[in-house]
Design an enzyme around this catalytic site. Structure first.
Site, PDB file in Angstrom:
ATOM      1  N   ARG A 122      34.891 -25.102 -29.090  1.00  0.00           N
ATOM      2  CA  ARG A 122      34.518 -24.405 -30.340  1.00  0.00           C
ATOM      3  C   ARG A 122      34.640 -25.294 -31.574  1.00  0.00           C
ATOM      4  NH1 ARG A 122      37.219 -20.415 -27.660  1.00  0.00           N
ATOM      5  NH2 ARG A 122      35.810 -18.871 -26.785  1.00  0.00           N
ATOM      6  N   LYS A 143      24.155 -30.637 -40.753  1.00  0.00           N
ATOM      7  CA  LYS A 143      23.209 -29.973 -39.850  1.00  0.00           C
ATOM      8  C   LYS A 143      23.152 -30.771 -38.563  1.00  0.00           C
ATOM      9  CE  LYS A 143      19.837 -27.675 -42.829  1.00  0.00           C
ATOM     10  NZ  LYS A 143      18.394 -27.608 -43.142  1.00  0.00           N
ATOM     11  N   GLU A 185      12.802 -41.108 -46.858  1.00  0.00           N
ATOM     12  CA  GLU A 185      13.814 -40.122 -47.279  1.00  0.00           C
ATOM     13  C   GLU A 185      14.537 -40.603 -48.547  1.00  0.00           C
ATOM     14  OE1 GLU A 185      14.001 -37.152 -45.913  1.00  0.00           O
ATOM     15  OE2 GLU A 185      13.719 -37.279 -43.727  1.00  0.00           O
ATOM     16  N   LYS A 227      21.996 -36.333 -51.770  1.00  0.00           N
ATOM     17  CA  LYS A 227      22.147 -35.396 -50.655  1.00  0.00           C
ATOM     18  C   LYS A 227      23.495 -34.678 -50.745  1.00  0.00           C
ATOM     19  CE  LYS A 227      21.254 -33.751 -46.416  1.00  0.00           C
ATOM     20  NZ  LYS A 227      20.580 -34.054 -45.153  1.00  0.00           N
ATOM     21  N   GLU A 237      22.093 -23.760 -46.918  1.00  0.00           N
ATOM     22  CA  GLU A 237      20.680 -23.576 -47.263  1.00  0.00           C
ATOM     23  C   GLU A 237      20.333 -22.124 -47.547  1.00  0.00           C
ATOM     24  OE1 GLU A 237      17.870 -26.023 -45.199  1.00  0.00           O
ATOM     25  OE2 GLU A 237      16.182 -24.829 -45.894  1.00  0.00           O
ATOM     26  N   ARG A 241      19.341 -25.949 -51.345  1.00  0.00           N
ATOM     27  CA  ARG A 241      19.219 -26.993 -50.328  1.00  0.00           C
ATOM     28  C   ARG A 241      17.784 -27.147 -49.832  1.00  0.00           C
ATOM     29  NH1 ARG A 241      23.499 -28.577 -45.476  1.00  0.00           N
ATOM     30  NH2 ARG A 241      22.159 -30.165 -44.571  1.00  0.00           N
ATOM     31  N   ASN A 245      13.546 -30.243 -48.483  1.00  0.00           N
ATOM     32  CA  ASN A 245      12.390 -30.164 -47.592  1.00  0.00           C
ATOM     33  C   ASN A 245      11.093 -30.646 -48.251  1.00  0.00           C
ATOM     34  OD1 ASN A 245      13.936 -29.118 -45.515  1.00  0.00           O
ATOM     35  ND2 ASN A 245      13.638 -27.012 -46.212  1.00  0.00           N
ATOM     36  N   HIS A 248       8.184 -31.875 -46.188  1.00  0.00           N
ATOM     37  CA  HIS A 248       8.470 -31.575 -44.784  1.00  0.00           C
ATOM     38  C   HIS A 248       7.610 -30.447 -44.199  1.00  0.00           C
ATOM     39  CE1 HIS A 248      11.800 -34.268 -45.414  1.00  0.00           C
ATOM     40  NE2 HIS A 248      12.240 -34.108 -44.185  1.00  0.00           N
ATOM     41  N   HIS A 252       6.300 -31.898 -40.984  1.00  0.00           N
ATOM     42  CA  HIS A 252       6.659 -31.391 -39.650  1.00  0.00           C
ATOM     43  C   HIS A 252       5.416 -31.047 -38.841  1.00  0.00           C
ATOM     44  CE1 HIS A 252      11.011 -30.128 -40.876  1.00  0.00           C
ATOM     45  NE2 HIS A 252      10.983 -31.336 -40.346  1.00  0.00           N
ATOM     46  N   HIS A 265       9.049 -39.800 -38.254  1.00  0.00           N
ATOM     47  CA  HIS A 265       9.400 -38.720 -39.194  1.00  0.00           C
ATOM     48  C   HIS A 265       9.104 -39.122 -40.649  1.00  0.00           C
ATOM     49  CE1 HIS A 265      11.454 -35.245 -40.812  1.00  0.00           C
ATOM     50  NE2 HIS A 265      12.219 -36.035 -41.551  1.00  0.00           N
TER      51      HIS A 265
HETATM   52  P1  NAD Z   1      16.509 -42.548 -34.047  1.00  0.00           P
HETATM   53  O1  NAD Z   1      17.914 -42.150 -33.994  1.00  0.00           O
HETATM   54  O2  NAD Z   1      15.664 -42.226 -32.854  1.00  0.00           O
HETATM   55  O3  NAD Z   1      16.400 -44.116 -34.310  1.00  0.00           O
HETATM   56  C1  NAD Z   1      15.127 -44.720 -34.342  1.00  0.00           C
HETATM   57  C2  NAD Z   1      15.019 -45.864 -33.342  1.00  0.00           C
HETATM   58  O4  NAD Z   1      15.723 -46.995 -33.855  1.00  0.00           O
HETATM   59  C3  NAD Z   1      15.623 -45.590 -31.968  1.00  0.00           C
HETATM   60  O5  NAD Z   1      14.794 -46.169 -30.999  1.00  0.00           O
HETATM   61  C4  NAD Z   1      16.968 -46.325 -32.007  1.00  0.00           C
HETATM   62  O6  NAD Z   1      17.372 -46.760 -30.734  1.00  0.00           O
HETATM   63  C5  NAD Z   1      16.652 -47.486 -32.911  1.00  0.00           C
HETATM   64  N1  NAD Z   1      17.782 -47.993 -33.683  1.00  0.00           N
HETATM   65  C6  NAD Z   1      18.712 -47.263 -34.349  1.00  0.00           C
HETATM   66  N2  NAD Z   1      19.521 -48.057 -35.048  1.00  0.00           N
HETATM   67  C7  NAD Z   1      19.131 -49.320 -34.805  1.00  0.00           C
HETATM   68  C8  NAD Z   1      19.567 -50.582 -35.260  1.00  0.00           C
HETATM   69  N3  NAD Z   1      20.575 -50.693 -36.138  1.00  0.00           N
HETATM   70  N4  NAD Z   1      18.940 -51.690 -34.805  1.00  0.00           N
HETATM   71  C9  NAD Z   1      17.892 -51.571 -33.956  1.00  0.00           C
HETATM   72  N5  NAD Z   1      17.406 -50.399 -33.514  1.00  0.00           N
HETATM   73  C10 NAD Z   1      18.023 -49.298 -33.935  1.00  0.00           C
HETATM   74  O7  NAD Z   1      15.749 -41.920 -35.307  1.00  0.00           O
HETATM   75  P2  NAD Z   1      16.124 -41.709 -36.841  1.00  0.00           P
HETATM   76  O8  NAD Z   1      14.868 -41.981 -37.553  1.00  0.00           O
HETATM   77  O9  NAD Z   1      17.347 -42.398 -37.258  1.00  0.00           O
HETATM   78  O10 NAD Z   1      16.436 -40.141 -36.888  1.00  0.00           O
HETATM   79  C11 NAD Z   1      15.471 -39.180 -36.573  1.00  0.00           C
HETATM   80  C12 NAD Z   1      16.162 -37.906 -36.151  1.00  0.00           C
HETATM   81  O11 NAD Z   1      16.983 -37.458 -37.223  1.00  0.00           O
HETATM   82  C13 NAD Z   1      15.226 -36.764 -35.816  1.00  0.00           C
HETATM   83  O12 NAD Z   1      15.622 -36.188 -34.589  1.00  0.00           O
HETATM   84  C14 NAD Z   1      15.427 -35.775 -36.950  1.00  0.00           C
HETATM   85  O13 NAD Z   1      15.257 -34.434 -36.550  1.00  0.00           O
HETATM   86  C15 NAD Z   1      16.846 -36.047 -37.334  1.00  0.00           C
HETATM   87  N6  NAD Z   1      17.174 -35.676 -38.715  1.00  0.00           N
HETATM   88  C16 NAD Z   1      18.225 -34.868 -38.919  1.00  0.00           C
HETATM   89  C17 NAD Z   1      18.591 -34.500 -40.210  1.00  0.00           C
HETATM   90  C18 NAD Z   1      19.797 -33.655 -40.423  1.00  0.00           C
HETATM   91  O14 NAD Z   1      20.045 -33.216 -41.552  1.00  0.00           O
HETATM   92  N7  NAD Z   1      20.588 -33.423 -39.411  1.00  0.00           N
HETATM   93  C19 NAD Z   1      17.860 -34.966 -41.297  1.00  0.00           C
HETATM   94  C20 NAD Z   1      16.781 -35.807 -41.074  1.00  0.00           C
HETATM   95  C21 NAD Z   1      16.452 -36.148 -39.772  1.00  0.00           C
HETATM   96 ZN    ZN Z   2      13.467 -35.492 -43.166  1.00  0.00          ZN
END
Ligand code: NAD
Ligand code: ZN
Length: 360
Positions: A122, A143, A185, A227, A237, A241, A245, A248, A252, A265
């Protein structure tokens, strides 16, 4: 650099700097992560290959017990299957209520590990160690989620990290396309809150793309600060918050239509932000809102037009699946000036459709 995310009585720190991976044990200790209970480090194959040994050996040398879980790189790792896998590893390693889960990676690892931490017994503590530019956004705010085959991020929770430890040195191995995607972002945080910061990005985009440590450190600090401020005011949100978006709603839909592979993204929301700026200008914002948005995003190496083969009907269909869509109306974040947006809860789908058509 250091920031604090304040959430009512609670708060947590964000550390941004070079070489923090080596100093993880110091920061863990400082913030009460004890050495009696094991820690679970979650990473992906790519990041793990580069940085897992370094982190683990540092922690072990300081007396921490660690186990690690390496998931496949990419969005498909945000699944219930991987979630269960993490829980299995956590149980076998004897993680207890005093343990912590550490997310070493991008947004995918952060969302997955964070959700495991939210659910295990939990809720146990978790620590975000972002390694992408995009993760300056995802690691702050609490999130966490995994995907269902029918919907992204639909199984999730609000679970704030105990700490964010952002080592800028890890960003040097990021592929250029991931750098640009993450900068989207950063630009977004400027567009919703600070004209000055947008002007600064306009001047420093080349440095950011080249991962100049000084410029990048400042940009990520500023992005995290925006942020953190918004999350402090509206953790769940309920209202404010939602301005995060920006870009987005369209973005999306573009990700979905591109099968979550064609556009990253940040690329999708860049096109979405250009669309939102166009709508803003139609509704009375100065024309520069559109021009500056487009110019700054392009300078960051991002697409500002829709690939011609994206079908407008398919995009509108994808938007209809958005939970905030009702009877031809949707919630849409509209820029009113550079650094300012409003939440329009009654945006006409027809208007959005026309703008999407014009984005080609
Ligand atoms: P990711 O985690 O898939 O990383 C992108 C790619 O880069 C991957 O292939 C990873 O292996 C590689 N990588 C990561 N760090 C590296 C480094 N230092 N050197 C070399 N390669 C590296 O993607 P992302 O763009 O970081 O995140 C996208 C995700 O984040 C989505 O699933 C999205 O829904 C989520 N997200 C969440 C929130 C939230 O508030 N929780 C906000 C925005 C996005
Ligand atoms: Zn985003």
């Amino acid at each position: 650099r250091e920031l604090t995310v304040q959430l009512g009585e609670r708060s947590y720190p964000i550390y941004i700097g070079e070489g923090l991976l080596d100093q993880a044990a110091f920061y863990f200790d400082k913030h009460g992560i004890g050495k009696q209970s094991p820690l679970l480090i979650v990473t992906d194959e790519q990041v793990g290959r580069l940085y897992l040994d370094k982190l683990e050996s540092g922690l072990r040398a300081a007396g921490y017990r660690t186990v690690s879980a390496v998931v496949p790189a990419g969005e498909q790792a945000k699944s219930l299957l991987q979630f269960e896998e993490l829980i299995t590893i956590a149980l076998k390693a004897g993680l207890d209520r005093k343990s912590a889960i550490i997310a070493l990676g991008g947004g995918v690892v952060g969302d997955l590990a964070g959700y495991a931490a939210a659910a295990y017994m939990r809720g146990i503590r978790f620590i975000q160690m972002p390694t992408t530019i995009l993760a300056h956004d995802s690691s702050v705010g609490g999130k966490v989620a995994v995907n269902h085959p029918l919907a992204k991020n639909i199984i999730g929770a609000f679970h704030q990290p105990a700490m964010v430890l952002y080592d800028l040195e890890t960003l040097r191995t990021l592929p250029p396309r991931e750098v640009s995607s993450g900068l989207a972002e950063v630009v977004k945080h400027g567009l919703i809150r600070s004209a000055e910061f947008v002007a600064w990005i306009d001047e420093n985009a080349d440095k950011l793309r080249a991962l100049d440590p000084e410029a990048l450190g400042y940009a990520l600090y500023f992005g995290c600060r925006v942020k953190a401020e918004i999350v402090s005011q509206d953790e769940r949100e309920n209202d404010l918050r939602a301005i995060l978006n920006l870009g987005h709603t369209i973005g999306h839909a573009l990700e979905a239509v591109g099968g979550y592979g064609e556009l990253l993204h940040g690329e999708a929301i860049a096109i979405g932000m250009v669309g939102a700026a166009r709508i803003g200008v139609e509704l009375g914002a100065p024309r520069e809102v559109y021009e500056v948005t487009k110019r700054v995003l392009a300078k960051c190496g991002l697409p500002v037009r829709l690939p011609a083969h994206f079908d407008t009907d398919a995009i509108m269909d994808a938007m209809r699946h958005d939970k905030k869509f009702k009877e031809g109306r949707m919630v849409f974040i509209v820029p009113t000036a550079i650094g300012d947006v409003v939440i329009d809860k009654n945006m006409s789908a027809e208007r959005v459709r026309r703008i999407v058509e014009q984005l080609k």
